[in-house]
Design a protein around this motif. Sequence first.
Motif, mmCIF file in Angstrom:
data_model
loop_
_atom_site.group_PDB
_atom_site.id
_atom_site.type_symbol
_atom_site.label_atom_id
_atom_site.label_comp_id
_atom_site.label_asym_id
_atom_site.label_seq_id
_atom_site.Cartn_x
_atom_site.Cartn_y
_atom_site.Cartn_z
ATOM 1 N N ILE A 51 0.832 -1.206 0.000
ATOM 2 C CA ILE A 51 0.000 0.000 0.000
ATOM 3 C C ILE A 51 0.863 1.251 0.000
ATOM 4 O O ILE A 51 0.602 2.213 -0.731
ATOM 5 C CB ILE A 51 -0.951 -0.013 1.215
ATOM 6 N N ILE A 52 1.928 1.244 0.803
ATOM 7 C CA ILE A 52 2.832 2.402 0.864
ATOM 8 C C ILE A 52 3.507 2.629 -0.481
ATOM 9 O O ILE A 52 3.594 3.759 -0.976
ATOM 10 C CB ILE A 52 3.873 2.205 1.979
ATOM 11 N N LEU A 53 3.976 1.551 -1.095
ATOM 12 C CA LEU A 53 4.617 1.673 -2.404
ATOM 13 C C LEU A 53 3.625 2.170 -3.453
ATOM 14 O O LEU A 53 3.982 2.974 -4.328
ATOM 15 C CB LEU A 53 5.204 0.318 -2.824
ATOM 16 N N LEU A 54 2.369 1.699 -3.351
ATOM 17 C CA LEU A 54 1.357 2.146 -4.302
ATOM 18 C C LEU A 54 1.094 3.647 -4.163
ATOM 19 O O LEU A 54 1.048 4.371 -5.166
ATOM 20 C CB LEU A 54 0.061 1.363 -4.074
ATOM 21 N N TRP A 55 0.972 4.139 -2.922
ATOM 22 C CA TRP A 55 0.741 5.563 -2.709
ATOM 23 C C TRP A 55 1.947 6.394 -3.131
ATOM 24 O O TRP A 55 1.789 7.502 -3.678
ATOM 25 C CB TRP A 55 0.409 5.825 -1.233
ATOM 26 N N CYS A 56 3.141 5.885 -2.877
ATOM 27 C CA CYS A 56 4.342 6.595 -3.336
ATOM 28 C C CYS A 56 4.362 6.716 -4.857
ATOM 29 O O CYS A 56 4.719 7.761 -5.410
ATOM 30 C CB CYS A 56 5.596 5.876 -2.840
ATOM 31 N N GLY A 57 3.963 5.644 -5.529
ATOM 32 C CA GLY A 57 3.906 5.695 -6.990
ATOM 33 C C GLY A 57 2.870 6.689 -7.488
ATOM 34 O O GLY A 57 3.111 7.435 -8.444
ATOM 35 N N ILE A 58 1.707 6.744 -6.803
ATOM 36 C CA ILE A 58 0.663 7.695 -7.197
ATOM 37 C C ILE A 58 1.131 9.127 -6.993
ATOM 38 O O ILE A 58 0.936 9.999 -7.858
ATOM 39 C CB ILE A 58 -0.627 7.420 -6.399
ATOM 40 N N ILE A 59 1.774 9.400 -5.853
ATOM 41 C CA ILE A 59 2.282 10.747 -5.579
ATOM 42 C C ILE A 59 3.350 11.139 -6.587
ATOM 43 O O ILE A 59 3.370 12.275 -7.097
ATOM 44 C CB ILE A 59 2.823 10.823 -4.139
ATOM 45 N N ALA A 62 1.687 11.974 -9.839
ATOM 46 C CA ALA A 62 1.019 13.270 -9.772
ATOM 47 C C ALA A 62 2.023 14.418 -9.886
ATOM 48 O O ALA A 62 1.777 15.416 -10.572
ATOM 49 C CB ALA A 62 0.227 13.386 -8.470
ATOM 50 N N CYS A 63 3.175 14.271 -9.222
ATOM 51 C CA CYS A 63 4.220 15.300 -9.313
ATOM 52 C C CYS A 63 4.733 15.437 -10.748
ATOM 53 O O CYS A 63 4.931 16.557 -11.246
ATOM 54 C CB CYS A 63 5.367 14.965 -8.369
ATOM 55 N N CYS A 64 4.938 14.316 -11.408
ATOM 56 C CA CYS A 64 5.391 14.354 -12.806
ATOM 57 C C CYS A 64 4.354 15.032 -13.696
ATOM 58 O O CYS A 64 4.710 15.814 -14.588
ATOM 59 C CB CYS A 64 5.682 12.941 -13.298
ATOM 60 N N CYS A 65 3.079 14.746 -13.445
ATOM 61 C CA CYS A 65 2.023 15.375 -14.246
ATOM 62 C C CYS A 65 1.992 16.887 -14.018
ATOM 63 O O CYS A 65 1.826 17.663 -14.970
ATOM 64 C CB CYS A 65 0.675 14.760 -13.898
ATOM 65 N N CYS A 66 2.165 17.312 -12.757
ATOM 66 C CA CYS A 66 2.181 18.748 -12.454
ATOM 67 C C CYS A 66 3.349 19.437 -13.151
ATOM 68 O O CYS A 66 3.203 20.528 -13.718
ATOM 69 C CB CYS A 66 2.262 18.965 -10.947
ATOM 70 N N ILE A 67 4.520 18.809 -13.112
ATOM 71 C CA ILE A 67 5.694 19.382 -13.779
ATOM 72 C C ILE A 67 5.457 19.481 -15.283
ATOM 73 O O ILE A 67 5.796 20.483 -15.924
ATOM 74 C CB ILE A 67 6.941 18.530 -13.474
#
Length: 229
Positions: A51-59, A62-67
Amino acid sequence: MLRRSGQLAASPMDAEVGSPMFIEQETARAGRFSCLRHCHCLRHRRSCRCIILLWCGIILLACCCCILVLFVLNWVESHLEYCNFGSVADQLDPSNEKIRYTGRFDFSKPSAPSFSWASTQVAVSFAGSTLMACLRSSTDGARLLVVINGTSHSFVQLPEKSSKASAAAVYTLASGLGEGTHTVQVWKISEDNAQQGLDGVITFHGFALSDGSFLQMPYPRPRRRIEFL
């Protein structure tokens, strides 16, 4: 319990409390429970890690999309502010000291200062026959007065832009001028309709000459000023 010869016989599972057999049975039972609990904890830890790895991947995604979005917006903005004067003899960026600004300007972006108030002025001195300016119009359009050597020369009507994404355009302010030094002042004479919910801001992106060259302003800026409140 086992029934033999009419009597109840003790089952191996019914060892007397405190006896060696009872202690051995309880120890084995505790070992099995500990093993099961250990396996359950391992599965729980693995699930938490996933779950932690999944949330890290989502974050991270999201950061890459914002950039990427910021990069695209900056590219679009720079593309909209780009003016192609074509083949010119001389060109001035808005930050050049040869340009004189009078009135309220927003210089938060030196490469594209903006203004909206009436009677705001941009002036430049040059030797040449044709002067061009790159401007990005406001939503409600604008009207500019061109003054050459102290005399009203012409009006320039900036069209209404369809949206905030409209690009800057090149406008000819003066043409067919004779030889010698010329000083051109560009006044905004239309009102700022921002109070009516419209975008009355104009963005200035520089001057260009088809021939000749830009010069320093022939007269200094007055020391004394009057402020109207």
